[in-house]
Scaffold this motif. Structure first.
Motif, PDB file in Angstrom:
ATOM      1  N   THR A 234      -2.791  15.566 -14.023  1.00 13.75           N
ATOM      2  CA  THR A 234      -3.730  14.440 -14.133  1.00 13.75           C
ATOM      3  C   THR A 234      -2.998  13.226 -14.694  1.00 13.75           C
ATOM      4  OG1 THR A 234      -5.824  13.754 -15.134  1.00 13.75           O
ATOM      5  CG2 THR A 234      -4.434  15.160 -16.461  1.00 13.75           C
ATOM      6  N   VAL A 235      -3.570  12.037 -14.483  1.00 14.60           N
ATOM      7  CA  VAL A 235      -3.063  10.820 -15.124  1.00 14.60           C
ATOM      8  C   VAL A 235      -4.284  10.042 -15.627  1.00 14.60           C
ATOM      9  CG1 VAL A 235      -1.028  10.688 -13.605  1.00 14.60           C
ATOM     10  CG2 VAL A 235      -3.060   9.369 -13.046  1.00 14.60           C
ATOM     11  N   PRO A 236      -4.127   9.156 -16.616  1.00 21.13           N
ATOM     12  CA  PRO A 236      -5.273   8.399 -17.134  1.00 21.13           C
ATOM     13  C   PRO A 236      -5.802   7.401 -16.103  1.00 21.13           C
ATOM     14  CG  PRO A 236      -3.391   8.289 -18.663  1.00 21.13           C
ATOM     15  CD  PRO A 236      -2.880   8.855 -17.372  1.00 21.13           C
ATOM     16  N   ALA A 237      -7.082   7.022 -16.249  1.00 21.35           N
ATOM     17  CA  ALA A 237      -7.678   5.989 -15.383  1.00 21.35           C
ATOM     18  C   ALA A 237      -7.023   4.646 -15.677  1.00 21.35           C
ATOM     19  CB  ALA A 237      -9.182   5.905 -15.647  1.00 21.35           C
ATOM     20  N   GLY A 238      -6.868   3.816 -14.624  1.00 16.98           N
ATOM     21  CA  GLY A 238      -6.275   2.506 -14.842  1.00 16.98           C
ATOM     22  C   GLY A 238      -6.516   1.566 -13.673  1.00 16.98           C
ATOM     23  N   ASP A 239      -6.203   0.286 -13.907  1.00 18.66           N
ATOM     24  CA  ASP A 239      -6.324  -0.736 -12.858  1.00 18.66           C
ATOM     25  C   ASP A 239      -4.988  -0.982 -12.167  1.00 18.66           C
ATOM     26  OD1 ASP A 239      -9.085  -1.359 -13.559  1.00 18.66           O
ATOM     27  OD2 ASP A 239      -8.207  -2.130 -15.421  1.00 18.66           O
ATOM     28  N   ALA A 240      -3.903  -0.638 -12.859  1.00 18.52           N
ATOM     29  CA  ALA A 240      -2.570  -0.739 -12.248  1.00 18.52           C
ATOM     30  C   ALA A 240      -1.741   0.428 -12.746  1.00 18.52           C
ATOM     31  CB  ALA A 240      -1.910  -2.062 -12.639  1.00 18.52           C
ATOM     32  N   TYR A 241      -0.978   0.996 -11.828  1.00 22.85           N
ATOM     33  CA  TYR A 241      -0.050   2.082 -12.181  1.00 22.85           C
ATOM     34  C   TYR A 241       1.363   1.591 -11.956  1.00 22.85           C
ATOM     35  CZ  TYR A 241      -4.075   5.063 -12.448  1.00 22.85           C
ATOM     36  OH  TYR A 241      -5.280   5.605 -12.837  1.00 22.85           O
ATOM     37  N   VAL A 242       2.198   1.693 -12.973  1.00 23.09           N
ATOM     38  CA  VAL A 242       3.623   1.416 -12.763  1.00 23.09           C
ATOM     39  C   VAL A 242       4.378   2.719 -12.958  1.00 23.09           C
ATOM     40  CG1 VAL A 242       3.559  -1.046 -13.375  1.00 23.09           C
ATOM     41  CG2 VAL A 242       3.955   0.623 -15.158  1.00 23.09           C
ATOM     42  N   MET A 243       5.394   2.905 -12.148  1.00 21.49           N
ATOM     43  CA  MET A 243       6.243   4.104 -12.260  1.00 21.49           C
ATOM     44  C   MET A 243       7.671   3.678 -11.976  1.00 21.49           C
ATOM     45  SD  MET A 243       4.456   7.346 -10.455  1.00 21.49           S
ATOM     46  CE  MET A 243       3.090   6.734  -9.534  1.00 21.49           C
ATOM     47  N   LYS A 244       8.494   3.704 -13.023  1.00 23.66           N
ATOM     48  CA  LYS A 244       9.891   3.291 -12.834  1.00 23.66           C
ATOM     49  C   LYS A 244      10.797   4.525 -12.826  1.00 23.66           C
ATOM     50  CE  LYS A 244      12.254   0.821 -16.037  1.00 23.66           C
ATOM     51  NZ  LYS A 244      13.454   1.591 -16.367  1.00 23.66           N
ATOM     52  N   HIS A 245      11.521   4.685 -11.773  1.00 23.72           N
ATOM     53  CA  HIS A 245      12.432   5.826 -11.603  1.00 23.72           C
ATOM     54  C   HIS A 245      11.702   7.157 -11.828  1.00 23.72           C
ATOM     55  CE1 HIS A 245      15.553   2.959 -11.153  1.00 23.72           C
ATOM     56  NE2 HIS A 245      15.594   2.599 -12.404  1.00 23.72           N
ATOM     57  N   ILE A 246      10.528   7.285 -11.234  1.00 15.75           N
ATOM     58  CA  ILE A 246       9.772   8.539 -11.306  1.00 15.75           C
ATOM     59  C   ILE A 246       9.788   9.228  -9.949  1.00 15.75           C
ATOM     60  CG2 ILE A 246       7.491   9.568 -11.713  1.00 15.75           C
ATOM     61  CD1 ILE A 246       8.947   8.456 -14.222  1.00 15.75           C
ATOM     62  N   ILE A 247       9.313   8.524  -8.921  1.00 21.44           N
ATOM     63  CA  ILE A 247       9.200   9.170  -7.610  1.00 21.44           C
ATOM     64  C   ILE A 247      10.587   9.596  -7.099  1.00 21.44           C
ATOM     65  CG2 ILE A 247       8.497   8.743  -5.191  1.00 21.44           C
ATOM     66  CD1 ILE A 247       6.184   9.317  -7.238  1.00 21.44           C
ATOM     67  N   HIS A 248      11.642   8.877  -7.490  1.00 18.40           N
ATOM     68  CA  HIS A 248      12.987   9.273  -7.020  1.00 18.40           C
ATOM     69  C   HIS A 248      13.429  10.627  -7.582  1.00 18.40           C
ATOM     70  CE1 HIS A 248      16.038   7.692 -10.311  1.00 18.40           C
ATOM     71  NE2 HIS A 248      15.031   8.330 -10.864  1.00 18.40           N
ATOM     72  N   ASP A 249      12.757  11.110  -8.649  1.00 18.51           N
ATOM     73  CA  ASP A 249      13.133  12.408  -9.243  1.00 18.51           C
ATOM     74  C   ASP A 249      12.636  13.598  -8.428  1.00 18.51           C
ATOM     75  OD1 ASP A 249      14.429  11.422 -11.540  1.00 18.51           O
ATOM     76  OD2 ASP A 249      12.564  11.343 -12.697  1.00 18.51           O
ATOM     77  N   TRP A 250      11.742  13.348  -7.460  1.00 17.41           N
ATOM     78  CA  TRP A 250      11.007  14.482  -6.877  1.00 17.41           C
ATOM     79  C   TRP A 250      11.068  14.504  -5.351  1.00 17.41           C
ATOM     80  CZ3 TRP A 250       9.928  17.727 -10.626  1.00 17.41           C
ATOM     81  CH2 TRP A 250       9.780  17.233 -11.930  1.00 17.41           C
ATOM     82  N   PRO A 251      10.981  15.722  -4.769  1.00 15.29           N
ATOM     83  CA  PRO A 251      10.903  15.821  -3.302  1.00 15.29           C
ATOM     84  C   PRO A 251       9.536  15.324  -2.829  1.00 15.29           C
ATOM     85  CG  PRO A 251      10.649  17.999  -4.301  1.00 15.29           C
ATOM     86  CD  PRO A 251      10.943  17.040  -5.430  1.00 15.29           C
TER      87      PRO A 251
END
Ligand SMILES: C[S@@+](CC[C@H](N)C(=O)[O-])C[C@H]1O[C@@H](n2cnc3c(N)ncnc32)[C@H](O)[C@@H]1O
Length: 338
Positions: A234-251
């Motif tokens: 799960t992730v918290p509710a929000g109006d904007a999501y930022v993800m820095k160097h996260i998706i590159h860690d995963w298939p």
């Protein structure tokens, strides 16, 4: 007219191959905090050896080798001093790369690279083969290694976060969630530029425990909180999501789970901002093409092209809207609800 002559390919190749020696020498200098010891002026090798509990003749050889590439300098009296390049091996200075150099030569980061050939043959993540678990599981059980890695991530953020806020305006958003936000450097930088917004740094509990001190130090304790959790659940509710160097860690499959969890928690009209190195087509030079090998060896992820990000978003209920280059090697990949 220039009379410079390019070195022959075998000389260039020799330098590239021996880059390994330089990288590990820098890492050892970082682990020994040599630049911190030299912060107040030159010191003899004997004094440095005493302070770092090292073997003086071997320490001299390390320093001499580093001085040959501009990191530290030996004076006529045989003392070693700082150079502009060695300054960034100090701790807690603007632009510090000490923690990055430290973790890049750490056993957990270095040893899997010895298995690159196996990874290229099999596609198996080298880290998992060497240590029998995924890198973030390993780090959760090794507090010192985790702390140095997180410090290293903050060092990268010091270069990247100002470039992100210079490229993107976040003032339309009420609650901004930094998913996998580490110690909160990026979100802190965004909130300082966006006084109307509130923030949540979300990361694994043992990592995000380091965020409140940073947020308080930059005066954001009342507008930003840290929350521990698992972004595969799960992730918290929000109006904007930022993800820095996260998706590159995963298939792809795991990346889609993270993106879907953001989609599920997103408030109406929410947007998503990935900060990653987008792979350019063809032979264009790009640091992302080398970082991609680190992802192959250490994590199970990859650096991606624009088309690959668009496909991930489409599978997770988002639509890629634009890619904004920044003054750093990273770009901001924006998406809206599909
Ligand atoms: C490459 S670091 C990037 C950190 C930060 N965004 C930055 O750019 O400095 C990846 C981050 O993902 C976090 N992470 C890994 N697995 C996670 C999970 N299952 N749930 C939440 N965070 C996770 C790590 O703890 C780490 O802080």
């Amino acid at each position: 007219m220039s009379d410079s002559v390019s070195p022959p390919p075998e000389v260039v190749m020799t330098q590239l191959i021996f880059g390994k020696w330089v990288a590990m020498a820098i890492s050892v200098a970082a682990k020994l905090h040599l630049a911190d010891h030299l912060a107040n002026g030159p010191l003899s090798v004997a004094e440095l050896a005493t302070r770092t509990e090292t073997h003086a003749p071997s320490l001299f050889r390390l320093l001499r080798a580093l001085a040959s590439v501009g990191i530290f300098a030996e004076d006529a009296a045989g003392n070693f001093a700082q150079t502009p390049l060695s300054q960034v091996l100090r701790s807690n200075v603007p632009g510090s790369m000490r923690a990055v150099a430290d973790y890049c030569g750490a056993d957990w980061s270095w040893r899997p690279w010895g298995q690159l050939l196996e990874t290229v043959k099999t596609g198996q993540t080298a880290f998992d083969a060497v240590f029998g678990e995924q890198v973030f599981e390993y780090l959760s059980k090794h507090p010192h290694e985790s702390e140095v890695f997180n410090e290293g991530m903050t060092s990268f953020s010091m270069q990247e976060s100002p470039a992100v806020v210079a490229a993107v305006d976040f003032s339309a958003f009420g609650t901004i969630v930094d998913v996998g936000g580490g110690h909160g450097h990026l979100l802190g930088t965004i909130l300082m530029k966006t006084p109307t917004a509130r923030g949540i740094v979300y990361d694994l509990p043992h990592v995000v425990a380091g965020a409140p001190a940073h947020l308080a130090a930059v005066g954001l304790a009342d507008r930003c909180r840290a929350e521990g959790g698992n972004f595969f659940e799960t992730v918290p509710a929000g109006d904007a999501y930022v993800m820095k160097h996260i998706i590159h860690d995963w298939p792809d499959d795991k990346s889609i789970t993270i993106l879907r969890n953001c989609r599920r928690a997103a408030n109406p009209g929410a947007k998503l901002f990935l900060v990653e190195m987008v792979i350019p087509p063809g032979n264009a030079p790009s640091p992302g093409k080398l970082l991609d090998l680190e992802m192959l060896v250490i994590a199970s992820g990859k650096e991606r092209t624009e088309a690959e990000y668009a496909a991930l978003f489409a599978a997770a209920g988002w639509r890629l809207t634009r890619i904004v280059p920044t003054q750093s090697p990273t770009s901001v990949i924006e998406a809206e609800l599909a």
